[in-house]
Scaffold this motif. Sequence first.
Motif, PDB file in Angstrom:
ATOM      1  N   LEU A  45       0.900   4.098  -2.839  1.00  0.00           N
ATOM      2  CA  LEU A  45       0.583   5.494  -2.528  1.00  0.00           C
ATOM      3  C   LEU A  45       1.687   6.398  -3.064  1.00  0.00           C
ATOM      4  O   LEU A  45       1.417   7.456  -3.642  1.00  0.00           O
ATOM      5  CB  LEU A  45       0.418   5.681  -1.018  1.00  0.00           C
ATOM      6  N   GLU A  67      -6.310  -9.189   7.051  1.00  0.00           N
ATOM      7  CA  GLU A  67      -6.182  -8.609   8.387  1.00  0.00           C
ATOM      8  C   GLU A  67      -7.504  -8.005   8.858  1.00  0.00           C
ATOM      9  O   GLU A  67      -7.858  -8.116  10.035  1.00  0.00           O
ATOM     10  CB  GLU A  67      -5.090  -7.538   8.398  1.00  0.00           C
ATOM     11  N   LEU A  68      -8.223  -7.372   7.952  1.00  0.00           N
ATOM     12  CA  LEU A  68      -9.536  -6.825   8.324  1.00  0.00           C
ATOM     13  C   LEU A  68     -10.448  -7.961   8.783  1.00  0.00           C
ATOM     14  O   LEU A  68     -11.168  -7.837   9.781  1.00  0.00           O
ATOM     15  CB  LEU A  68     -10.162  -6.079   7.140  1.00  0.00           C
ATOM     16  N   GLN A  79     -12.466   3.598  11.141  1.00  0.00           N
ATOM     17  CA  GLN A  79     -13.880   3.302  10.951  1.00  0.00           C
ATOM     18  C   GLN A  79     -14.645   3.456  12.252  1.00  0.00           C
ATOM     19  O   GLN A  79     -15.723   4.047  12.300  1.00  0.00           O
ATOM     20  CB  GLN A  79     -14.035   1.854  10.467  1.00  0.00           C
ATOM     21  N   PHE A  96     -15.241   0.081   4.374  1.00  0.00           N
ATOM     22  CA  PHE A  96     -14.226   0.412   5.368  1.00  0.00           C
ATOM     23  C   PHE A  96     -13.825   1.888   5.277  1.00  0.00           C
ATOM     24  O   PHE A  96     -12.661   2.240   5.488  1.00  0.00           O
ATOM     25  CB  PHE A  96     -12.991  -0.489   5.207  1.00  0.00           C
ATOM     26  N   GLY A  97     -14.803   2.726   4.925  1.00  0.00           N
ATOM     27  CA  GLY A  97     -14.526   4.150   4.830  1.00  0.00           C
ATOM     28  C   GLY A  97     -13.836   4.560   3.539  1.00  0.00           C
ATOM     29  O   GLY A  97     -13.524   5.734   3.361  1.00  0.00           O
ATOM     30  N   LEU A  98     -13.599   3.614   2.655  1.00  0.00           N
ATOM     31  CA  LEU A  98     -12.916   3.913   1.392  1.00  0.00           C
ATOM     32  C   LEU A  98     -13.919   3.879   0.244  1.00  0.00           C
ATOM     33  O   LEU A  98     -14.750   2.965   0.169  1.00  0.00           O
ATOM     34  CB  LEU A  98     -11.809   2.886   1.139  1.00  0.00           C
ATOM     35  N   ILE A 139      -7.620   4.696  -1.254  1.00  0.00           N
ATOM     36  CA  ILE A 139      -7.176   5.665  -0.243  1.00  0.00           C
ATOM     37  C   ILE A 139      -6.952   7.026  -0.893  1.00  0.00           C
ATOM     38  O   ILE A 139      -7.403   8.053  -0.384  1.00  0.00           O
ATOM     39  CB  ILE A 139      -5.895   5.172   0.481  1.00  0.00           C
ATOM     40  N   GLN A 177      -9.234  10.242  -0.009  1.00  0.00           N
ATOM     41  CA  GLN A 177      -8.581  11.441   0.498  1.00  0.00           C
ATOM     42  C   GLN A 177      -8.976  12.663  -0.316  1.00  0.00           C
ATOM     43  O   GLN A 177      -9.279  13.716   0.221  1.00  0.00           O
ATOM     44  CB  GLN A 177      -7.056  11.258   0.406  1.00  0.00           C
ATOM     45  N   VAL A 223       0.843  -1.201   0.000  1.00  0.00           N
ATOM     46  CA  VAL A 223       0.000   0.000   0.000  1.00  0.00           C
ATOM     47  C   VAL A 223       0.878   1.251   0.000  1.00  0.00           C
ATOM     48  O   VAL A 223       0.649   2.191  -0.771  1.00  0.00           O
ATOM     49  CB  VAL A 223      -0.956   0.000   1.214  1.00  0.00           C
ATOM     50  N   TYR A 268      -9.801  -9.076  12.243  1.00  0.00           N
ATOM     51  CA  TYR A 268     -10.405  -8.201  13.255  1.00  0.00           C
ATOM     52  C   TYR A 268     -11.915  -8.402  13.331  1.00  0.00           C
ATOM     53  O   TYR A 268     -12.584  -7.741  14.118  1.00  0.00           O
ATOM     54  CB  TYR A 268     -10.116  -6.728  12.934  1.00  0.00           C
ATOM     55  N   ASP A 319      -4.371  -5.213  -1.988  1.00  0.00           N
ATOM     56  CA  ASP A 319      -3.513  -4.214  -1.352  1.00  0.00           C
ATOM     57  C   ASP A 319      -3.185  -3.064  -2.304  1.00  0.00           C
ATOM     58  O   ASP A 319      -3.264  -1.888  -1.928  1.00  0.00           O
ATOM     59  CB  ASP A 319      -2.214  -4.864  -0.860  1.00  0.00           C
ATOM     60  N   TYR A 332       1.446   7.032  -6.699  1.00  0.00           N
ATOM     61  CA  TYR A 332       0.451   8.057  -7.037  1.00  0.00           C
ATOM     62  C   TYR A 332       0.957   9.460  -6.696  1.00  0.00           C
ATOM     63  O   TYR A 332       0.244  10.437  -6.895  1.00  0.00           O
ATOM     64  CB  TYR A 332      -0.863   7.808  -6.290  1.00  0.00           C
ATOM     65  N   THR A 353      -6.198  -1.072  -2.809  1.00  0.00           N
ATOM     66  CA  THR A 353      -6.529  -0.282  -1.624  1.00  0.00           C
ATOM     67  C   THR A 353      -5.884   1.105  -1.687  1.00  0.00           C
ATOM     68  O   THR A 353      -6.501   2.104  -1.298  1.00  0.00           O
ATOM     69  CB  THR A 353      -6.089  -1.025  -0.348  1.00  0.00           C
ATOM     70  N   ALA A 354      -4.668   1.157  -2.196  1.00  0.00           N
ATOM     71  CA  ALA A 354      -3.988   2.455  -2.291  1.00  0.00           C
ATOM     72  C   ALA A 354      -4.773   3.398  -3.205  1.00  0.00           C
ATOM     73  O   ALA A 354      -4.913   4.592  -2.909  1.00  0.00           O
ATOM     74  CB  ALA A 354      -2.560   2.265  -2.803  1.00  0.00           C
ATOM     75  N   THR A 355      -5.303   2.868  -4.308  1.00  0.00           N
ATOM     76  CA  THR A 355      -6.127   3.690  -5.202  1.00  0.00           C
ATOM     77  C   THR A 355      -7.325   4.252  -4.445  1.00  0.00           C
ATOM     78  O   THR A 355      -7.652   5.438  -4.556  1.00  0.00           O
ATOM     79  CB  THR A 355      -6.628   2.843  -6.397  1.00  0.00           C
ATOM     80  N   VAL A 367      -4.272  -6.726   3.485  1.00  0.00           N
ATOM     81  CA  VAL A 367      -5.174  -5.835   4.219  1.00  0.00           C
ATOM     82  C   VAL A 367      -6.522  -6.525   4.423  1.00  0.00           C
ATOM     83  O   VAL A 367      -7.079  -6.521   5.527  1.00  0.00           O
ATOM     84  CB  VAL A 367      -5.348  -4.490   3.475  1.00  0.00           C
ATOM     85  N   MET A 392     -13.945  -7.648  10.828  1.00  0.00           N
ATOM     86  CA  MET A 392     -14.597  -6.596  10.039  1.00  0.00           C
ATOM     87  C   MET A 392     -15.370  -7.216   8.883  1.00  0.00           C
ATOM     88  O   MET A 392     -14.909  -8.152   8.241  1.00  0.00           O
ATOM     89  CB  MET A 392     -13.547  -5.637   9.477  1.00  0.00           C
ATOM     90  N   ARG A 411      -8.799  -8.797  19.680  1.00  0.00           N
ATOM     91  CA  ARG A 411      -8.065  -9.712  18.806  1.00  0.00           C
ATOM     92  C   ARG A 411      -6.705 -10.066  19.390  1.00  0.00           C
ATOM     93  O   ARG A 411      -6.292 -11.227  19.356  1.00  0.00           O
ATOM     94  CB  ARG A 411      -7.873  -9.071  17.427  1.00  0.00           C
ATOM     95  N   ASP A 443       1.256  -3.077   5.336  1.00  0.00           N
ATOM     96  CA  ASP A 443      -0.071  -3.524   4.895  1.00  0.00           C
ATOM     97  C   ASP A 443      -0.887  -4.081   6.056  1.00  0.00           C
ATOM     98  O   ASP A 443      -2.068  -3.754   6.214  1.00  0.00           O
ATOM     99  CB  ASP A 443       0.059  -4.591   3.804  1.00  0.00           C
TER     100      ASP A 443
END
Lengths: 322, 322
Positions: A86, B85-86, A111, B48-50, B107, B111, A82, B89, B100, A89, B103-105, B82, B91, A129, A100
Amino acid sequence: MRIVVPAGGIGGARFLRGLKATLGIVSGQESEAAITVIGNTGDDITLFGLRVCPDLDTVMYTLGGGIDDERGWGRADESFTVKEELAAYGMKPTWFGLGDRDTATHIVRSQMLAAGFPLSAVTEALCDRWRPGVRLLPMTDDQVETHVVVDGDEGPRAIHFQEWWIRHRAQLPARQIVSVGAEKAAPAPGVLEAVREADLVVLPPSNPVVSVGSILGVPGIREALEEAVVVGVSPIIGGAPVRGMADACLTAIGVETSARAVAEHYGPDLLDGWLVDEADAGVEADGIEVESRPLYMTDVDAAAAIARAAVDMGLRIKERRA
Amino acid sequence: MRIVVPAGGIGGARFLRGLKATLGIVSGQESEAAITVIGNTGDDITLFGLRVCPDLDTVMYTLGGGIDDERGWGRADESFTVKEELAAYGMKPTWFGLGDRDTATHIVRSQMLAAGFPLSAVTEALCDRWRPGVRLLPMTDDQVETHVVVDGDEGPRAIHFQEWWIRHRAQLPARQIVSVGAEKAAPAPGVLEAVREADLVVLPPSNPVVSVGSILGVPGIREALEEAVVVGVSPIIGGAPVRGMADACLTAIGVETSARAVAEHYGPDLLDGWLVDEADAGVEADGIEVESRPLYMTDVDAAAAIARAAVDMGLRIKERRA
């Protein structure tokens, strides 16, 4: 026995691992001892819209078995896809080590915060967890961020602590270290109660300025700690920080980088006992008991021995006063 | 020559790759031809807020050389740390294939959206990296989301299209497909102008309901397209979708899964020419010219031949009308 530990990141987490070991605390098993950690949140930073709590995570990962042991921070078996994407970009900053696996933690946290949960509830959920075997509380649910005033081309400017610490490796002279938001912050739920009910408070060898100092800067916490028996472990050995760049922080606030100066900076109102390394044997500090013993946390056993010494010293002081 | 292509995800992106090839468009080089893509955003979802825009990204990655060619969606050389891992948790949802790199895209997009940029500006910024060789516009900067009404234990309930499509693989009978927010949406800046200035509009073999249909559902876009010469490529061959589960969508809106029924669903007001596969040779549709030729996009060359046939057909129709 109930012990409270105000802790920063790597040093605090490794000390806590030793403390758990010496008290025989195993996650998921009943124990006579209970540790409450007051975690520093002054290092917290919002990156790419994600709320990152480096010190809370270092404690959680270290005690929960998820830490990268060699680095001391971040997740074991970590990748940085990630972060690389980023950067591809053109997103900044690029200097933060956003892994990651770690990113998922920040997504969950962000969240929950966006949904209105306070950081203390979020931290508890994350610990569901990791089962760190301690009660991990943020020092505050309010946003407090450590900023560092450095010289800029057009006069002094404040940058986030993480930028100073990671990007500039604490090499830019710090004119001032400011805990933004501290004066309006309140201790997180459970913090003052834990201190009040504690048999003992132990300050691990965390950074006395930006870790323990940030925690002490939350109105009410220092006052509560002053009522308790507090033993500290010096983060300075022979005039240098054991790890990290605490010397740069101490210099910024006008405190000498020595075991004695740090003890006196904490002061006798806060500190009852102070453990220094054998290299500093003979150091004295006004109104504070000082003992010396090996303080390098080379492995869990070494950390456990240091923790045991701190606990024993605290119990002796407590008994004497009873 | 200026061509406008309203496109969904995989089918649209592969068709566009063929169209670029047959027009000799190479990213970064001057070309006499210019393609504007009106991308479907009805599949967009916040996870997840994205903010995730699957169709825009599929077009961008496919034309920019970043796509996983075998899957047809997501990034090549992708990992899913990612996501794992989510899930660790707890999620939800766990059914979305969040890579992954991808995910950067999301994010970056999230943003920029949070900073106040409209989706069209965000898409342009993302394309600065990918250089897809086309102008990629979202159909709208407003939030339009396709929801599917399915039977629940307590009566009908609406779920996001992605949940229906990915989690339930379009196997839950769809009672209704709703474009939430469409009636209040406006075409993104540049969309109507591009259609007005186009020599030709080509409908790729995208899903006629949830891809092209969503685009047509933005007030103003269908009306503008009706003024242009429009040639469509049938996504249905011999009574079945070439790829994906368009039949489930067609059934939901009461349209038969056949090349003819889709042409008539688009209607002669919109469609001037219709390319069907050789398996459907002889198919007729009221007021629409129909030609047949191989329509399986087995590789870029095959897609280029189909695109060439659509362009040639459109130019013939245009010339005849001039």
